[in-house]
Design a protein around this motif. Structure first.
Motif, short mmCIF file in Angstrom:
data_model
loop_
_atom_site.label_atom_id
_atom_site.label_comp_id
_atom_site.label_asym_id
_atom_site.label_seq_id
_atom_site.Cartn_x
_atom_site.Cartn_y
_atom_site.Cartn_z
N VAL A 94 -5.39 1.87 5.17
CA VAL A 94 -6.86 2.20 5.16
C VAL A 94 -7.37 0.68 4.77
CG1 VAL A 94 -8.64 3.35 3.93
CG2 VAL A 94 -6.43 4.44 4.12
N ASN A 96 -10.65 -0.94 4.40
CA ASN A 96 -11.94 -0.66 3.79
C ASN A 96 -12.12 0.90 3.51
OD1 ASN A 96 -12.57 -3.33 3.71
ND2 ASN A 96 -13.69 -3.32 5.40
N ASP A 97 -12.89 1.67 4.12
CA ASP A 97 -12.84 3.07 3.84
C ASP A 97 -12.38 3.73 5.22
OD1 ASP A 97 -14.84 2.48 5.82
OD2 ASP A 97 -16.36 3.59 4.74
N ASN A 174 -4.40 0.14 0.85
CA ASN A 174 -5.82 0.18 0.90
C ASN A 174 -6.13 -1.50 1.09
OD1 ASN A 174 -6.26 2.80 0.78
ND2 ASN A 174 -6.13 2.60 -1.58
N ARG A 186 -14.65 4.98 -0.51
CA ARG A 186 -13.50 5.53 0.01
C ARG A 186 -13.36 7.08 -0.42
NH1 ARG A 186 -10.15 1.07 -0.29
NH2 ARG A 186 -9.92 1.71 -2.69
N PHE A 202 0.17 4.07 -3.61
CA PHE A 202 -0.94 3.49 -3.04
C PHE A 202 -0.81 2.01 -3.69
CE2 PHE A 202 -2.35 7.90 -2.93
CZ PHE A 202 -3.11 7.85 -2.03
N ASP A 204 -3.42 -1.39 -3.67
CA ASP A 204 -4.80 -1.89 -3.32
C ASP A 204 -4.89 -3.47 -3.28
OD1 ASP A 204 -5.47 0.65 -3.60
OD2 ASP A 204 -7.19 0.15 -5.03
N GLN A 216 -13.87 4.65 -4.99
CA GLN A 216 -12.94 5.75 -4.42
C GLN A 216 -13.07 6.98 -5.61
OE1 GLN A 216 -8.75 4.71 -3.41
NE2 GLN A 216 -8.49 5.68 -4.96
N ARG A 242 -13.45 -2.25 -9.06
CA ARG A 242 -13.00 -0.99 -8.35
C ARG A 242 -13.54 -0.11 -9.34
NH1 ARG A 242 -7.82 1.87 -6.60
NH2 ARG A 242 -7.39 3.26 -8.36
N SER A 244 -12.87 4.14 -9.57
CA SER A 244 -11.90 5.16 -8.94
C SER A 244 -12.01 6.53 -9.83
CB SER A 244 -10.59 4.77 -8.79
OG SER A 244 -9.77 5.88 -8.49
#
Length: 447
Positions: A94, A96-97, A174, A186, A202, A204, A216, A242, A244
């Motif tokens: 992914v 960015n978004d 990501n 995102r 995942f 990042d 996110q 970040r 989330s």
């Protein structure tokens, strides 16, 4: 209102452009989210769940947004290598978004399993997305949910059909990539149906020396008798912010394991809410944070036991150096009627310098009388006696300190069920404690 106005003005000016570069199903939620954001604004530190992080300050700078969805000139498959030795994964990106679909893994997924752009899934499989998108992450319950829903144009959709077992782990990278300071909104939607099993990792990364702000919002549905292992590894840089918010709903006899590892960052604020909606569901939540310099990591969790006979285990460990700030607030809610609940919550923290700060707040809220629940919290420094013992046996002081920190963090790392990933994280954590760059070997963009 402070920094909210710039986002309200931006949305009012660009709503047609935002809708044009997204899809009707996502667009249908925007206006309500806009109204909710105008009402709620950003969460303030007066709110219990946000008292350790200044959200308004983080969102105040003038970040760019790629609302026209201009293609980013990068082929992550050619320049990015995030390989875990001996761990065979299906690798997706992914940027960015946006889900990167110009090249996809050669390994075939089991029939019916989908890993794809959320916007495309909303068009091609609306029956799978419409009833799930925005149901857990309601825009009216959190200003960050509302902001994300206002601006989100794409994201990632993962779907595992009934009784399907995905043997090969799914690895999602990501990537934050830009030539200017950038804000990314995102979205993540994971649906694991009845009896299905899947492991998801995942990672990042931020690959440019710019300020990034990543918002996110994730919604995760774990069906009856389903098994989900979800691992999140953050290795960005000090200019990365970040935020989330992840919401997990578990049905009867489901098992969810959630591991969150922060190895390198700037400012991180993770919210994880798990709802145990079906009897005999089990939740295992782990977190490991390693921070130094002026890094800030705030983990806020809620495990909501709504029905009887469920079990949850939660363990978070922080190792703080320099002037780092850590925060953990974990609430376990046992509702009336949720008898036979078993829950254990532990927050253990190592503060290695006099200038680092740790805030910890484990909480139990119980409205049932036949339960086994416990919680505990510790904050301390390195054991001087252990250091003395090791130095007496010829181990240099710096090495001894590293070994003690590594041993302290090891309990969370050992909770990772995938052995190759566990071994890799042991290696990366040791590198982190030695002051080396925490990057994956072979990554051409991080050098």
């Amino acid at each position: 209102m402070n920094s909210e106005k710039q986002y309200i003005d931006l949305y009012e000016q660009c709503r047609e452009m935002i809708n044009e570069h997204s899809v009707p199903l996502l667009n249908a939620r925007r206006e309500q989210a806009y109204e909710d954001f105008c009402l709620l604004g950003f969460p303030t530190q007066k709110l219990e769940r946000y008292k350790y992080t200044n959200v308004d300050e983080a969102y105040a700078p003038d970040y760019g947004l790629n609302l026209r969805h201009i293609d980013i000139p990068v082929n992550p498959y050619e320049v990015f290598r995030c390989d875990v030795p001996n761990l065979s994964t299906s690798l997706y990106f992914v940027v960015n978004d946006r889900f990167y679909d110009k090249a996809l893994p050669k390994a075939l997924l089991p029939d019916g399993v989908l890993v794809m752009s959320l916007a495309e899934a909303a068009q091609q499989h609306p029956e799978l997305v419409e009833g799930s998108y925005g149901r857990l992450a309601r825009s009216g319950k959190d200003g960050l949910n509302a902001l994300n829903t206002m601006f989100c144009q794409d994201g990632l959709f993962i779907y595992v059909p009934k009784n399907v077992v995905v043997e090969r782990p799914l690895q999602i990278i990501n990537i934050l990539r830009a030539d200017v300071d950038l804000m990314v909104n995102r979205r993540l939607l994971i649906v694991v149906e009845e009896g299905a099993q899947v492991k998801i990792l995942f990672c990042d990364h931020a690959i440019d020396d710019h300020n990034f702000l990543a918002t996110q919002v994730g919604e995760v549905y774990v069906g009856e008798n389903a098994h989900l292992e979800l691992y999140e590894l953050e290795e960005t840089h000090v200019k990365s912010h970040r935020f989330s918010n992840m919401y997990v709903d578990q049905q009867r006899s489901s098992v969810a394991t959630i591991d969150s590892i922060t190895l390198h960052n700037g400012l991180t604020r993770n919210r994880t809410d798990v709802t145990l909606s079906g009897e005999y569901a089990e939740t295992y939540m782990y977190g490991c944070v390693i921070a130094d310099k002026q890094q800030h990591v705030d983990n806020n969790t809620l495990i909501d036991h709504r029905v009887p006979n469920c079990q949850s285990t939660e363990l978070y460990k922080y190792v703080l150096d320099g002037e780092a700030v850590g925060a953990f607030a974990g609430r376990v809610l046992v509702r009336e009627g949720a008898q036979k609940t078993i829950s254990q919550e532990t927050s253990a923290n190592l503060v290695a310098t006099d200038t680092a700060r740790m805030y910890t707040q484990p909480m139990l809220e119980i409205y049932a009388d036949d339960v086994k629940c416990s919680h505990g919290s510790t904050v301390g420094q390195l054991n001087e006696q252990a250091l003395f013992y090791m130095r007496q046996r010829g181990i240099p002081e710096e090495e001894a300190r590293m070994l003690l920190k590594f041993a302290f963090a090891g309990e969370v790392l050992d909770s990772i069920k995938m052995e190759p990933l566990r071994d890799r994280l042991h290696y990366l954590v040791e590198k982190r404690f030695r002051g080396e760059l925490s990057k994956c070997e072979g990554c051409k963009l991080c050098k």
